[in-house]
Design a protein around this motif. Structure first.
Motif, PDB file in Angstrom:
ATOM      1  N   GLU A 128       0.844  -1.203   0.000  1.00 50.33           N
ATOM      2  CA  GLU A 128       0.000   0.000   0.000  1.00 50.33           C
ATOM      3  C   GLU A 128       0.874   1.246   0.000  1.00 50.33           C
ATOM      4  O   GLU A 128       0.463   2.321  -0.392  1.00 50.33           O
ATOM      5  CB  GLU A 128      -0.817   0.079   1.293  1.00 50.33           C
ATOM      6  N   ASN A 129       2.087   1.064   0.512  1.00 49.59           N
ATOM      7  CA  ASN A 129       2.946   2.225   0.749  1.00 49.59           C
ATOM      8  C   ASN A 129       4.053   2.335  -0.291  1.00 49.59           C
ATOM      9  O   ASN A 129       5.156   2.742   0.007  1.00 49.59           O
ATOM     10  CB  ASN A 129       3.588   2.121   2.129  1.00 49.59           C
ATOM     11  N   GLU A 132       5.614   5.673  -0.704  1.00 49.48           N
ATOM     12  CA  GLU A 132       6.379   5.946   0.503  1.00 49.48           C
ATOM     13  C   GLU A 132       7.711   5.204   0.483  1.00 49.48           C
ATOM     14  O   GLU A 132       8.757   5.757   0.811  1.00 49.48           O
ATOM     15  CB  GLU A 132       5.534   5.429   1.661  1.00 49.48           C
ATOM     16  N   LEU A 135      10.123   6.836  -1.725  1.00 49.69           N
ATOM     17  CA  LEU A 135      10.697   7.980  -1.018  1.00 49.69           C
ATOM     18  C   LEU A 135      11.824   7.515  -0.114  1.00 49.69           C
ATOM     19  O   LEU A 135      12.925   8.074  -0.127  1.00 49.69           O
ATOM     20  CB  LEU A 135       9.635   8.648  -0.132  1.00 49.69           C
ATOM     21  N   ALA A 136      11.535   6.501   0.660  1.00 52.33           N
ATOM     22  CA  ALA A 136      12.534   5.970   1.582  1.00 52.33           C
ATOM     23  C   ALA A 136      13.743   5.487   0.796  1.00 52.33           C
ATOM     24  O   ALA A 136      14.886   5.646   1.219  1.00 52.33           O
ATOM     25  CB  ALA A 136      11.937   4.845   2.404  1.00 52.33           C
ATOM     26  N   ASP A 138      14.828   6.695  -2.131  1.00 54.19           N
ATOM     27  CA  ASP A 138      15.575   7.887  -2.540  1.00 54.19           C
ATOM     28  C   ASP A 138      16.464   8.353  -1.404  1.00 54.19           C
ATOM     29  O   ASP A 138      17.636   8.678  -1.584  1.00 54.19           O
ATOM     30  CB  ASP A 138      14.602   9.026  -2.898  1.00 54.19           C
ATOM     31  N   LEU A 139      15.855   8.354  -0.240  1.00 57.09           N
ATOM     32  CA  LEU A 139      16.551   8.798   0.954  1.00 57.09           C
ATOM     33  C   LEU A 139      17.805   7.969   1.179  1.00 57.09           C
ATOM     34  O   LEU A 139      18.890   8.493   1.446  1.00 57.09           O
ATOM     35  CB  LEU A 139      15.605   8.661   2.150  1.00 57.09           C
ATOM     36  N   LYS A 140      17.662   6.694   1.036  1.00 51.59           N
ATOM     37  CA  LYS A 140      18.792   5.799   1.272  1.00 51.59           C
ATOM     38  C   LYS A 140      19.938   6.099   0.308  1.00 51.59           C
ATOM     39  O   LYS A 140      21.087   6.127   0.701  1.00 51.59           O
ATOM     40  CB  LYS A 140      18.351   4.346   1.078  1.00 51.59           C
ATOM     41  N   VAL A 143      21.850   9.060   1.479  1.00 50.25           N
ATOM     42  CA  VAL A 143      22.746   8.923   2.629  1.00 50.25           C
ATOM     43  C   VAL A 143      23.719   7.744   2.483  1.00 50.25           C
ATOM     44  O   VAL A 143      24.463   7.421   3.399  1.00 50.25           O
ATOM     45  CB  VAL A 143      21.955   8.808   3.958  1.00 50.25           C
TER      46      VAL A 143
ATOM     47  N   LYS B  26       4.364   7.271   9.151  1.00 46.17           N
ATOM     48  CA  LYS B  26       5.416   7.106   8.149  1.00 46.17           C
ATOM     49  C   LYS B  26       5.398   8.249   7.149  1.00 46.17           C
ATOM     50  O   LYS B  26       6.434   8.753   6.755  1.00 46.17           O
ATOM     51  CB  LYS B  26       5.231   5.773   7.414  1.00 46.17           C
ATOM     52  N   GLU B  27       4.167   8.624   6.734  1.00 43.19           N
ATOM     53  CA  GLU B  27       4.067   9.692   5.753  1.00 43.19           C
ATOM     54  C   GLU B  27       4.638  10.992   6.293  1.00 43.19           C
ATOM     55  O   GLU B  27       5.383  11.681   5.627  1.00 43.19           O
ATOM     56  CB  GLU B  27       2.604   9.898   5.341  1.00 43.19           C
ATOM     57  N   ALA B  30       8.413  10.892   6.349  1.00 45.28           N
ATOM     58  CA  ALA B  30       9.007  11.063   5.027  1.00 45.28           C
ATOM     59  C   ALA B  30       8.998  12.538   4.619  1.00 45.28           C
ATOM     60  O   ALA B  30       9.994  13.058   4.102  1.00 45.28           O
ATOM     61  CB  ALA B  30       8.254  10.215   4.006  1.00 45.28           C
ATOM     62  N   VAL B  33      11.611  14.422   6.570  1.00 43.06           N
ATOM     63  CA  VAL B  33      12.948  14.008   6.176  1.00 43.06           C
ATOM     64  C   VAL B  33      13.388  14.705   4.899  1.00 43.06           C
ATOM     65  O   VAL B  33      14.506  15.218   4.802  1.00 43.06           O
ATOM     66  CB  VAL B  33      12.994  12.478   5.999  1.00 43.06           C
ATOM     67  N   MET B  34      12.506  14.738   3.923  1.00 41.41           N
ATOM     68  CA  MET B  34      12.885  15.279   2.629  1.00 41.41           C
ATOM     69  C   MET B  34      13.060  16.801   2.661  1.00 41.41           C
ATOM     70  O   MET B  34      13.670  17.381   1.785  1.00 41.41           O
ATOM     71  CB  MET B  34      11.851  14.890   1.559  1.00 41.41           C
ATOM     72  N   LEU B  40      17.350  14.771   8.391  1.00 40.44           N
ATOM     73  CA  LEU B  40      17.969  13.717   7.588  1.00 40.44           C
ATOM     74  C   LEU B  40      19.148  13.101   8.336  1.00 40.44           C
ATOM     75  O   LEU B  40      19.290  11.881   8.424  1.00 40.44           O
ATOM     76  CB  LEU B  40      18.436  14.331   6.260  1.00 40.44           C
ATOM     77  N   GLN B  44      19.618   9.391   9.821  1.00 40.05           N
ATOM     78  CA  GLN B  44      20.766   8.572   9.477  1.00 40.05           C
ATOM     79  C   GLN B  44      21.360   7.958  10.741  1.00 40.05           C
ATOM     80  O   GLN B  44      21.652   6.763  10.797  1.00 40.05           O
ATOM     81  CB  GLN B  44      21.829   9.445   8.768  1.00 40.05           C
ATOM     82  N   LEU B  47      19.348   5.192  11.807  1.00 39.32           N
ATOM     83  CA  LEU B  47      19.516   3.986  10.995  1.00 39.32           C
ATOM     84  C   LEU B  47      20.774   3.237  11.425  1.00 39.32           C
ATOM     85  O   LEU B  47      20.791   2.017  11.504  1.00 39.32           O
ATOM     86  CB  LEU B  47      19.579   4.340   9.508  1.00 39.32           C
ATOM     87  N   GLU B  59      13.633  -2.183   6.094  1.00 37.39           N
ATOM     88  CA  GLU B  59      14.150  -1.373   4.986  1.00 37.39           C
ATOM     89  C   GLU B  59      15.662  -1.468   4.845  1.00 37.39           C
ATOM     90  O   GLU B  59      16.195  -1.240   3.771  1.00 37.39           O
ATOM     91  CB  GLU B  59      13.730   0.091   5.175  1.00 37.39           C
TER      92      GLU B  59
END
Lengths: 386, 386
Positions: A128-129, A132, A135-136, A138-140, A143, B26-27, B30, B33-34, B40, B44, B47, B59
């Motif tokens: 469903e996400n 999202e 997006l996550a 892209d983020l990865k 970084v 989550k939304e 995100a 974060v962006m 960000l 990190q 993570l 993830e």
């Protein structure tokens, strides 16, 4: 707009407790009444009034009516016995369906342990996400943590630490797991539920399948829960379906020096006569998840257990039930966290986390975690809901 | 030392809610974060640390592992569909057992309504509290209230006000019953649960059987609950068994001027042009238990109900479920109060009552009751636990 209509949400123990309280109350009342004319008058007023408990209301009814109520109670006991048969048939159905689930659970085991690789069709999943996740993703990239992930990619077999991660995610289990249990639990490859055969006394077994390891030689550790589906003779109305009434563990064949359920302590002894001192070593019980396989014995001779033992046993039954009803049937959801329930203060936690992200409180939280050596810092804080 | 092991005690709606919360969270994350490099960096750090939610842990896993997890999720959906079939078979079993209970329920109805008198064998009942009851018996002789009971003895038919007393004893129902509903409910002679026929969509009906009365000409009022036993396509993991998804009432043929679900109000209207005033009468909805037979419609066109309506509907489903699962199968225990659960403040209530017996607080309590005209003073206060 749905409402879940699963079987009764009340527990039998609740109603038993209520009955006991009510009974104590009545006895007290009777004592007071017989000794004190003022109280007698007050009670009379209460009888004339209608501020009666249901049971004292019943007492005011004519004998002929009470007789009919007794007849209804007799019918009710018969209903309880029919209900017991119903639950036995439900148990038969569960056995039948266990066989239907098994091929899916076998596939699960193969994917988890790298015995088989899912095909593209088998691994297709529309989340469903998705947006999202993109997006996550892209983020990865931003970084640069993906490198690390990619590096290990080719060697990883199955889903590492699958069952162990579930033990960490589920509060009821993580509370039992000690640091020294962790490397052992990493060898856990499957958990199976086996139901008793038709015609046998109602029970189920949990089978914990382990890969070859340095800790014990068993490939399977088992825990069997015996159940009862019949109304109690002295309290037939408390019957609410099958209950776990006893459990049995198994012998773990620990390799030399690897038994985490005992620890060796040194003790000094003084000789009574000579007064000389010697040091002896003694093995004493040690906290460990593996004590799950050496449960307290339910006393069979009618002697009641002490309160601590009752509590321990009740917790054990709850864990057994939870493995059977929740973890084994939906393991992947406990692994991903999707089945982990929010507790009452979910809202608070959520807000708390947002604050942390914006400010500096996060650092503080980490210090807290580090200052407690017993706390497994690799345990995600938010997994602790269940 | 027993533990109840009925089907899951969690509700599907809980997990749906949890899933929604998690998704919103989550939304938000995100978005933040962006937009914010500091955030960000903080993320990190999170993570690298292990303070991850289970889903953010997922993830970080290599693609090949994620693919296997997706395969496990696909298997999990298949399990949910097998589970749905299981619950359909349980429903079949419930239908089969309904037929086995029915002769006992028919006897119950006969005893309640004086259509039959139990034999001595049928009314034999050894109470656990026999000694206590003897005490209570002595007490009654002492305060000479038995005369009153004996006087009516010969004329009393069946168990007067049996179902009505249950309505008063059970909070969930007594909250709905208005003073003017009471004389109507005294005509209630039986409540039956009827399951849908094999092969039909899953549902159950509650039948309220009334004796001839001055209020309406129906002999039976029905409420049907439609159920669904299949995983939701958009959220298959939330499946926890059959759910009530809709309900339907019936038309009550009220006798003239007897409809308690409406009230007539007078309203003054002013003519716009002429300025003359006239009085009109208007019928508006009125609180009543009998609104139970005119439930809110579940919107079928995908439009969602407002919050109030959702709440009302959820409460209605809960009541329907409670009639089916608890009240009809164990009516006598709700009549005597034995099935009425203690709520959280049972202890407090109990202590409170003892004080009242010893002191003068009882009088105060009565004043309270009288000062609220809506409160039915014939309602035993302690019956209000459920």
């Amino acid at each position: 707009m749905n409402l879940s209509v699963n079987k009764t949400e009340e527990t039998a123990s609740d109603s038993v407790e209520a009955a006991k309280n009510a009974s104590n109350k009545k006895e007290k009342l009777a004592d007071q009444v017989m000794q004190n004319p003022q109280v007698l008058a007050a009670l009379q007023e209460r009888l004339d009034n209608t501020a009666l408990t249901p049971s004292s209301y019943i007492e005011t009814l004519p004998k002929a009516v009470k007789r009919r109520i007794d007849a209804l109670k007799q019918l009710q006991v018969k209903c309880a016995h029919i209900e017991a048969k119903f639950y036995e048939e439900v148990h038969d159905l569960e056995r039948k369906y266990a066989a239907l689930y098994q091929p899916l659970f076998d596939k699960r085991r193969e994917f988890i342990n790298g015995e088989a690789e899912p095909t593209d069709a088998e691994s297709e999943w529309h989340s469903e996400n998705e947006e999202e996740e993109k997006l996550a993703g892209d983020l990865k990239n931003a970084v640069v943590i993906e490198e690390k992930a990619e590096a290990g990619e080719t060697n990883v077999k199955g889903i590492p630490d699958f069952w162990f991660t579930i033990f960490r995610n589920v509060d009821m289990l993580s509370e039992l797991v000690q640091e020294y249990d962790e490397p052992i639990l990493k060898h856990l490859q499957d958990i199976k539920v086996k139901f008793s055969e038709p015609g046998q006394p109602m029970s189920f077994s949990l089978e914990f399948h382990f890969g070859p390891n340095d800790y014990f030689s068993n490939s399977v550790l088992t825990k069997t829960y015996k159940m009862k589906s019949e109304p109690d003779k002295t309290d037939p109305f408390s019957f609410e379906g099958p209950e776990i009434v006893d459990c049995e563990g198994c012998t773990i064949d620990w390799k030399k020096g690897k038994n985490v359920t005992v620890k060796t302590i040194k003790k000094k002894q003084k000789h009574k006569g000579r007064g000389t001192v010697r040091t002896i070593t003694k093995q004493v019980p040690n906290d460990s998840f593996f004590n799950f396989f050496s449960p307290i014995k339910v006393s069979g001779d009618g002697e009641s257990l002490d309160e601590d033992s009752e509590f321990t046993l009740a917790a054990d039954f709850e864990i057994g039930h939870f493995f059977r009803e929740r973890i084994v049937p939906r393991a992947v959801l406990y692994f991903t966290g999707e089945a982990i329930e929010d507790d009452d203060n979910f809202e608070e936690d959520e807000e708390g986390e947002e604050e942390e992200l914006e400010g500096e409180e996060e650092g503080e939280e980490e210090e807290d975690a580090e200052s407690d050596p017993k706390k497994d810092s690799s345990q995600p804080a938010e997994c602790k809901q269940q």
